[in-house]
Design a protein around this motif. Structure first.
Motif, PDB file in Angstrom:
ATOM      1  N   LYS A 152      58.478 101.674 -37.680  1.00 50.94           N
ATOM      2  CA  LYS A 152      57.370 100.756 -37.943  1.00 50.94           C
ATOM      3  C   LYS A 152      57.099  99.946 -36.673  1.00 50.94           C
ATOM      4  CE  LYS A 152      58.225 100.405 -42.919  1.00 50.94           C
ATOM      5  NZ  LYS A 152      58.503  99.479 -44.065  1.00 50.94           N
ATOM      6  N   ALA A 153      56.733 100.660 -35.622  1.00 48.29           N
ATOM      7  CA  ALA A 153      56.477 100.005 -34.336  1.00 48.29           C
ATOM      8  C   ALA A 153      55.281  99.069 -34.458  1.00 48.29           C
ATOM      9  CB  ALA A 153      56.224 101.044 -33.253  1.00 48.29           C
ATOM     10  N   LEU A 154      55.460  97.836 -33.994  1.00 51.73           N
ATOM     11  CA  LEU A 154      54.410  96.826 -34.101  1.00 51.73           C
ATOM     12  C   LEU A 154      53.714  96.633 -32.755  1.00 51.73           C
ATOM     13  CD1 LEU A 154      56.361  94.253 -36.287  1.00 51.73           C
ATOM     14  CD2 LEU A 154      54.458  95.701 -37.004  1.00 51.73           C
ATOM     15  N   PRO A 155      52.458  96.226 -32.782  1.00 53.09           N
ATOM     16  CA  PRO A 155      51.717  96.052 -31.526  1.00 53.09           C
ATOM     17  C   PRO A 155      52.194  94.835 -30.747  1.00 53.09           C
ATOM     18  CG  PRO A 155      50.364  95.395 -33.393  1.00 53.09           C
ATOM     19  CD  PRO A 155      51.603  96.004 -33.964  1.00 53.09           C
ATOM     20  N   THR A 156      51.949  94.877 -29.452  1.00 52.02           N
ATOM     21  CA  THR A 156      52.208  93.742 -28.582  1.00 52.02           C
ATOM     22  C   THR A 156      50.973  93.519 -27.712  1.00 52.02           C
ATOM     23  OG1 THR A 156      53.794  92.775 -27.012  1.00 52.02           O
ATOM     24  CG2 THR A 156      53.290  95.115 -26.740  1.00 52.02           C
ATOM     25  N   VAL A 157      51.075  92.590 -26.774  1.00 50.63           N
ATOM     26  CA  VAL A 157      49.930  92.282 -25.907  1.00 50.63           C
ATOM     27  C   VAL A 157      50.316  92.459 -24.446  1.00 50.63           C
ATOM     28  CG1 VAL A 157      48.628  90.786 -27.462  1.00 50.63           C
ATOM     29  CG2 VAL A 157      50.517  89.819 -26.149  1.00 50.63           C
TER      30      VAL A 157
ATOM     31  N   PHE B 210      58.182  98.879 -24.809  1.00 52.61           N
ATOM     32  CA  PHE B 210      57.034  98.395 -25.597  1.00 52.61           C
ATOM     33  C   PHE B 210      56.999  98.934 -27.020  1.00 52.61           C
ATOM     34  CE2 PHE B 210      55.356  98.722 -21.120  1.00 52.61           C
ATOM     35  CZ  PHE B 210      55.652  97.406 -20.794  1.00 52.61           C
ATOM     36  N   SER B 211      58.078  99.584 -27.460  1.00 55.33           N
ATOM     37  CA  SER B 211      58.214  99.863 -28.885  1.00 55.33           C
ATOM     38  C   SER B 211      58.985  98.699 -29.491  1.00 55.33           C
ATOM     39  CB  SER B 211      58.961 101.177 -29.140  1.00 55.33           C
ATOM     40  OG  SER B 211      59.058 101.414 -30.539  1.00 55.33           O
TER      41      SER B 211
ATOM     42  N   ARG C  30      59.661  94.201 -34.272  1.00 55.08           N
ATOM     43  CA  ARG C  30      59.460  92.818 -34.704  1.00 55.08           C
ATOM     44  C   ARG C  30      58.154  92.317 -34.098  1.00 55.08           C
ATOM     45  NH1 ARG C  30      62.797  94.127 -30.763  1.00 55.08           N
ATOM     46  NH2 ARG C  30      63.040  92.757 -28.948  1.00 55.08           N
ATOM     47  N   HIS C  31      57.575  91.309 -34.723  1.00 52.93           N
ATOM     48  CA  HIS C  31      56.245  90.845 -34.332  1.00 52.93           C
ATOM     49  C   HIS C  31      56.340  89.587 -33.470  1.00 52.93           C
ATOM     50  CE1 HIS C  31      52.129  89.475 -34.471  1.00 52.93           C
ATOM     51  NE2 HIS C  31      52.511  88.347 -35.038  1.00 52.93           N
ATOM     52  N   TYR C  32      55.724  89.642 -32.276  1.00 52.26           N
ATOM     53  CA  TYR C  32      55.529  88.423 -31.505  1.00 52.26           C
ATOM     54  C   TYR C  32      54.366  88.552 -30.516  1.00 52.26           C
ATOM     55  CZ  TYR C  32      58.847  90.571 -28.048  1.00 52.26           C
ATOM     56  OH  TYR C  32      59.505  91.397 -27.157  1.00 52.26           O
ATOM     57  N   ALA C  33      53.321  89.247 -30.936  1.00 52.27           N
ATOM     58  CA  ALA C  33      52.120  89.355 -30.113  1.00 52.27           C
ATOM     59  C   ALA C  33      51.404  88.001 -30.069  1.00 52.27           C
ATOM     60  CB  ALA C  33      51.192  90.423 -30.677  1.00 52.27           C
ATOM     61  N   MET C  34      51.083  87.541 -28.860  1.00 51.03           N
ATOM     62  CA  MET C  34      50.596  86.174 -28.671  1.00 51.03           C
ATOM     63  C   MET C  34      49.110  86.017 -28.946  1.00 51.03           C
ATOM     64  SD  MET C  34      52.458  85.048 -25.091  1.00 51.03           S
ATOM     65  CE  MET C  34      51.459  86.174 -24.106  1.00 51.03           C
ATOM     66  N   SER C  35      48.739  84.770 -29.212  1.00 47.09           N
ATOM     67  CA  SER C  35      47.341  84.345 -29.253  1.00 47.09           C
ATOM     68  C   SER C  35      46.952  83.787 -27.892  1.00 47.09           C
ATOM     69  CB  SER C  35      47.159  83.259 -30.315  1.00 47.09           C
ATOM     70  OG  SER C  35      45.914  82.599 -30.149  1.00 47.09           O
TER      71      SER C  35
ATOM     72  N   SER D 235      45.520  89.724 -22.233  1.00 45.13           N
ATOM     73  CA  SER D 235      44.196  90.310 -22.413  1.00 45.13           C
ATOM     74  C   SER D 235      43.898  90.463 -23.902  1.00 45.13           C
ATOM     75  CB  SER D 235      44.123  91.676 -21.734  1.00 45.13           C
ATOM     76  OG  SER D 235      44.379  91.578 -20.350  1.00 45.13           O
ATOM     77  N   ASP D 236      42.628  90.572 -24.236  1.00 46.93           N
ATOM     78  CA  ASP D 236      42.235  90.779 -25.630  1.00 46.93           C
ATOM     79  C   ASP D 236      42.575  92.215 -26.053  1.00 46.93           C
ATOM     80  OD1 ASP D 236      41.162  88.231 -26.035  1.00 46.93           O
ATOM     81  OD2 ASP D 236      39.210  88.830 -25.236  1.00 46.93           O
ATOM     82  N   GLY D 237      43.062  92.349 -27.280  1.00 50.34           N
ATOM     83  CA  GLY D 237      43.311  93.674 -27.823  1.00 50.34           C
ATOM     84  C   GLY D 237      44.765  94.075 -27.790  1.00 50.34           C
ATOM     85  N   PRO D 238      45.492  93.866 -28.902  1.00 51.07           N
ATOM     86  CA  PRO D 238      46.887  94.322 -28.973  1.00 51.07           C
ATOM     87  C   PRO D 238      46.962  95.844 -28.915  1.00 51.07           C
ATOM     88  CG  PRO D 238      46.353  92.817 -30.777  1.00 51.07           C
ATOM     89  CD  PRO D 238      45.069  93.207 -30.141  1.00 51.07           C
ATOM     90  N   LEU D 239      48.146  96.341 -28.588  1.00 53.10           N
ATOM     91  CA  LEU D 239      48.344  97.781 -28.450  1.00 53.10           C
ATOM     92  C   LEU D 239      49.779  98.096 -28.847  1.00 53.10           C
ATOM     93  CD1 LEU D 239      46.844 100.347 -27.211  1.00 53.10           C
ATOM     94  CD2 LEU D 239      48.148  99.861 -25.134  1.00 53.10           C
ATOM     95  N   ASP D 240      49.971  99.185 -29.613  1.00 54.31           N
ATOM     96  CA  ASP D 240      51.341  99.556 -29.946  1.00 54.31           C
ATOM     97  C   ASP D 240      51.803 100.713 -29.073  1.00 54.31           C
ATOM     98  OD1 ASP D 240      50.304 101.919 -31.012  1.00 54.31           O
ATOM     99  OD2 ASP D 240      50.588 101.315 -33.098  1.00 54.31           O
ATOM    100  N   VAL D 241      53.052 101.107 -29.241  1.00 57.35           N
ATOM    101  CA  VAL D 241      53.649 102.116 -28.378  1.00 57.35           C
ATOM    102  C   VAL D 241      52.917 103.450 -28.489  1.00 57.35           C
ATOM    103  CG1 VAL D 241      55.390 102.736 -30.126  1.00 57.35           C
ATOM    104  CG2 VAL D 241      55.836 103.210 -27.706  1.00 57.35           C
TER     105      VAL D 241
END
Length: 312
Positions: free
Chosen positions: A202-207, A269-270, A273-278, A234-240
């Motif tokens: 369950k790979a989660l996106p990062t920034v 970058f896989s 856990r979630h910690y993609a920033m605003s 930058s705008d737009g999260p991305l996952d592995v």
């Protein structure tokens, strides 16, 4: 014109920051241990920032409008800097990291996946500092990188005579051979060779942020008047999977995946856990970000070109 001191600034976005500050007409001083000289027209102080007596002596009677600290990793280093630059600068900008939000490294407020993490999730003004931990041990520091950054921010936030700001950078990409971490090279080499990319179930996106954009933001931070932390992504999260597929499309190969369990080591970058920033605060303060998709294709192409280049 401002008098700006950059601690570090010898490679990647730090080197570009120095070049851009100089090109903008600022009077720039670089402090490092001397392995890489700065550009022509930039003052160079060769000193170990960890040696407080030597740092103070090297600074002599110099004063600065702003200090940009690119290489502050521990509360001990932050405390030395706070004392050495007390009375010498009005503003202190520290380059920090998205890793301060990693819930695997500290007990942090829970943010639901999909909700960008705001700066207040890690408040340096309220973070506890422990100077007696083995911060001088390289192995300890490597495994406690995020905590070192959190505590360094906390020390500088309490330095009463400094207007302190921290720039919490997303994962920095771009620049081809300049990107020295090897993380994009991992994808370039694995995709081209048909080797497995290891990913969490369950790979989660990062920034992410391009190294040129981060240099621009740090330059902007020298002239802005905000204090406290600001997220830089930058705008737009991305996952592995999105990252791997960008390489696969460019290389005209098929990405091969192997799934690992939560907590196991995977490709860069896989994240399980979630910690993609605003980046809302930086935008509200006046900085405009690109979209990750604007610059990622070129960053991928550069990494593939470097990977394909013959070794000397």
């Amino acid at each position: 014109m401002q008098r700006i001191c950059v601690i570090g600034g010898s490679r990647y976005f730090g080197k570009l920051l120095v070049e851009r500050l100089r090109a903008a007409g600022h009077q720039v001083t670089v402090i490092n241990r001397g392995s890489t000289p700065p550009p022509t027209g930039v003052e160079h102080l060769i000193v170990d920032r960890d040696d407080e007596a030597a740092l103070t002596a090297a600074l002599d009677a110099r004063t600065f409008d702003v200090v940009v600290d690119q290489v502050c990793y521990t509360p001990v280093q932050a405390a030395i800097a706070a004392r050495a630059f007390s009375g010498r600068t009005r503003r202190y900008v520290m380059t920090s990291t998205i890793e301060v939000y990693d819930p695997a490294t500290a007990a942090l407020p829970t943010v639901p996946p999909g909700t960008p993490v705001p700066e207040e999730n890690v408040d340096p003004a309220g973070w506890q500092v422990a100077m007696d931990l083995p911060w001088h041990d390289d192995a300890y520091l490597e495994t406690h990188y995020a905590e070192g950054k959190r505590q360094a921010e906390a020390v500088l936030a309490h330095a009463g005579d400094l207007a302190f700001a921290s720039v919490r950078s997303a994962h920095v990409l771009g620049g081809g051979a300049l990107e020295f971490t090897g993380r994009l090279a991992h994808y370039a080499e694995h995709i081209v060779r048909g080797e497995e990319i290891t990913v969490h179930a369950k790979a989660l996106p990062t920034v992410f942020i391009h190294y040129e954009e981060l240099a621009d933001l740090l330059s902007w931070a020298t002239t802005a008047d905000f204090t406290g932390p600001v997220n830089a992504c930058s705008d737009g999260p991305l996952d592995v999977h999105g990252l791997a597929e960008a390489f696969a499309a460019r290389a005209r190969r098929e990405a091969v995946y192997r799934t690992v369990s939560a907590g196991e080591e995977a490709s860069p970058f896989s994240f399980d856990r979630h910690y993609a920033m605003s980046n809302a605060r930086a935008k509200a303060l006046g900085f405009s970000f690109s979209r990750t998709t604007d610059w990622l294709p070129d960053a991928v192409a550069e990494a593939l070109a470097v990977s394909a280049a013959p070794t000397a």
